[in-house]
Design a protein around this motif. Sequence first.
Motif, mmCIF file in Angstrom:
data_model
loop_
_atom_site.group_PDB
_atom_site.id
_atom_site.type_symbol
_atom_site.label_atom_id
_atom_site.label_comp_id
_atom_site.label_asym_id
_atom_site.label_seq_id
_atom_site.Cartn_x
_atom_site.Cartn_y
_atom_site.Cartn_z
ATOM 1 N N ARG A 217 0.842 -1.192 0.000
ATOM 2 C CA ARG A 217 0.000 0.000 0.000
ATOM 3 C C ARG A 217 0.879 1.244 0.000
ATOM 4 O O ARG A 217 1.974 1.260 0.560
ATOM 5 C CB ARG A 217 -0.931 0.008 1.201
ATOM 6 C CG ARG A 217 -1.935 -1.150 1.219
ATOM 7 C CD ARG A 217 -2.872 -1.084 0.042
ATOM 8 N NE ARG A 217 -3.941 -2.078 0.117
ATOM 9 C CZ ARG A 217 -3.905 -3.277 -0.431
ATOM 10 N NH1 ARG A 217 -2.837 -3.652 -1.114
ATOM 11 N NH2 ARG A 217 -4.923 -4.108 -0.313
ATOM 12 N N GLU A 218 0.347 2.342 -0.598
ATOM 13 C CA GLU A 218 1.167 3.520 -0.864
ATOM 14 C C GLU A 218 1.056 4.606 0.199
ATOM 15 O O GLU A 218 1.790 5.588 0.146
ATOM 16 C CB GLU A 218 0.770 4.152 -2.209
ATOM 17 C CG GLU A 218 0.619 3.156 -3.346
ATOM 18 C CD GLU A 218 -0.799 2.615 -3.449
ATOM 19 O OE1 GLU A 218 -1.544 2.680 -2.433
ATOM 20 O OE2 GLU A 218 -1.159 2.121 -4.515
ATOM 21 N N VAL A 224 -2.943 1.185 7.401
ATOM 22 C CA VAL A 224 -3.709 0.930 8.628
ATOM 23 C C VAL A 224 -4.983 0.160 8.306
ATOM 24 O O VAL A 224 -5.327 -0.820 8.974
ATOM 25 C CB VAL A 224 -4.052 2.261 9.336
ATOM 26 C CG1 VAL A 224 -5.044 2.015 10.472
ATOM 27 C CG2 VAL A 224 -2.789 2.914 9.878
ATOM 28 N N ARG A 225 -5.695 0.567 7.270
ATOM 29 C CA ARG A 225 -6.944 -0.109 6.905
ATOM 30 C C ARG A 225 -6.699 -1.556 6.498
ATOM 31 O O ARG A 225 -7.452 -2.458 6.884
ATOM 32 C CB ARG A 225 -7.616 0.646 5.753
ATOM 33 C CG ARG A 225 -8.157 2.021 6.126
ATOM 34 C CD ARG A 225 -8.688 2.721 4.899
ATOM 35 N NE ARG A 225 -9.226 4.044 5.201
ATOM 36 C CZ ARG A 225 -9.751 4.842 4.296
ATOM 37 N NH1 ARG A 225 -9.797 4.469 3.029
ATOM 38 N NH2 ARG A 225 -10.225 6.033 4.644
ATOM 39 N N VAL A 342 -14.573 -5.103 5.940
ATOM 40 C CA VAL A 342 -14.050 -5.021 4.566
ATOM 41 C C VAL A 342 -12.725 -4.283 4.591
ATOM 42 O O VAL A 342 -12.516 -3.363 5.385
ATOM 43 C CB VAL A 342 -15.053 -4.259 3.662
ATOM 44 C CG1 VAL A 342 -14.489 -4.078 2.264
ATOM 45 C CG2 VAL A 342 -16.378 -4.994 3.603
ATOM 46 N N ASP A 343 -11.817 -4.697 3.721
ATOM 47 C CA ASP A 343 -10.543 -3.985 3.575
ATOM 48 C C ASP A 343 -10.787 -2.741 2.722
ATOM 49 O O ASP A 343 -10.787 -2.801 1.497
ATOM 50 C CB ASP A 343 -9.513 -4.909 2.915
ATOM 51 C CG ASP A 343 -8.179 -4.205 2.678
ATOM 52 O OD1 ASP A 343 -8.019 -3.064 3.138
ATOM 53 O OD2 ASP A 343 -7.313 -4.812 2.025
ATOM 54 N N THR A 344 -11.018 -1.616 3.375
ATOM 55 C CA THR A 344 -11.333 -0.390 2.646
ATOM 56 C C THR A 344 -10.128 0.212 1.955
ATOM 57 O O THR A 344 -10.268 1.188 1.205
ATOM 58 C CB THR A 344 -11.967 0.661 3.586
ATOM 59 O OG1 THR A 344 -11.086 0.896 4.687
ATOM 60 C CG2 THR A 344 -13.311 0.171 4.105
ATOM 61 N N SER A 345 -8.937 -0.343 2.161
ATOM 62 C CA SER A 345 -7.779 0.133 1.399
ATOM 63 C C SER A 345 -7.923 -0.269 -0.065
ATOM 64 O O SER A 345 -7.279 0.306 -0.946
ATOM 65 C CB SER A 345 -6.475 -0.436 1.967
ATOM 66 O OG SER A 345 -6.347 -1.821 1.704
ATOM 67 N N ARG A 346 -8.773 -1.266 -0.352
ATOM 68 C CA ARG A 346 -9.054 -1.687 -1.736
ATOM 69 C C ARG A 346 -10.243 -0.940 -2.320
ATOM 70 O O ARG A 346 -10.246 -0.580 -3.492
ATOM 71 C CB ARG A 346 -9.336 -3.189 -1.799
ATOM 72 C CG ARG A 346 -8.210 -4.093 -1.413
ATOM 73 C CD ARG A 346 -8.629 -5.554 -1.498
ATOM 74 N NE ARG A 346 -8.953 -5.960 -2.858
ATOM 75 C CZ ARG A 346 -10.163 -6.315 -3.266
ATOM 76 N NH1 ARG A 346 -11.185 -6.283 -2.433
ATOM 77 N NH2 ARG A 346 -10.370 -6.689 -4.523
ATOM 78 N N THR A 347 -11.257 -0.758 -1.506
ATOM 79 C CA THR A 347 -12.511 -0.199 -2.030
ATOM 80 C C THR A 347 -12.452 1.300 -2.228
ATOM 81 O O THR A 347 -13.242 1.870 -2.972
ATOM 82 C CB THR A 347 -13.676 -0.524 -1.098
ATOM 83 O OG1 THR A 347 -13.443 0.083 0.186
ATOM 84 C CG2 THR A 347 -13.817 -2.032 -0.902
#
Length: 349
Positions: A217-218, A224-225, A342-347
């Motif tokens: 992740r960037e 964190v998410r 849900v992994d909100t780093s994706r959504t």
Amino acid sequence: MAQQASSLPGVSYVIPVLNEAAYIETAVRSVLGQDWVGEKELILALGPSTDATDAVVEKLAKEDARIVVVRNPATDIPVGLNLAIRASRFPIVVRVDAHSELEPNYTERAIADLERTGAANVGGVMKARGRTPFQSAVARAYNSRFGLGGGSYHGGAEEGPAESAYLGVFRREVLDEVDLFDETIRRGEDWELNLRIRAAGHSVWFDPTLEVTYWPRESWTKLVRQFSATGTWRGELVRRYRGRNPWRFFAPPVLVLALALCLVLALLQLTGVVRGWPSIVLSLLYLAPALYLAALTLISFGRSGGTRWRDRWRFFYVLPTMHLSWGAGFIGGLLRGARDTVDTSRTGI
């Protein structure tokens, strides 16, 4: 060459895709550039992205007829993987992450391992890399045994049977036998699938010569998410499969609990509620965070800590970010279950 290719098993690559405009083309190019001379296809399970992912995928699909696109309205990774696998045609299934990049000989070497060992699934080493200073710090944490707990596919180990495998090169018949991925599990689905594969009498094989580039992740908030959601689902998996989880999964939540107890103790000592000999004895609790801080400082600023102090400081705060987010998520998942996490780093939510 044509005769040789016709005698080889066909390979289906499957990738769940959601909001990956910056990475999906690299992943796709690495798949299409595989040295494997047998037949191959690439199935992209495309979720409802909010960035330019759809346009990138549409362009790639027009360029190469081997790319097949299926829609994944549920967005979840296991659902997308199952949709892609069911749409595939060949006896070997290679899972690829949209944030990953395969070495050109990855498929050839993995299939050789399948044939040599008789395993149902073969995986190798995740080699994280970064394009920005922050992402590079996260990548270093991924590659460190202190960062992700020493799993073979993070830190490397000797070749042999394994608990799980990063991504994975599967025999399709075994995936069908165990009924594919469990769609009720949104994170940790690979570990759970490999648990069922081994329970069915098959083996999972680790080969440290198989390396896959992974782009973390960037940003701090995405990190964190991601780790909070992953920890939450690991807590859920412990609820479901008690006694089958490696001890390393419990280290981050123990750290979180130790820090919480230290904060409570410090407050009680400052207000005079706890004093005298009880205060001295209970102060031993401070050893846990003190030892963690000492190890973190040594690893971050030691001789191998990097050439620039800014890089070392980034690593110094990235590591506890990963550990504490994962640990706090784990405690929540263990106490109440993952529910709809849900992994909100994706959504992008």
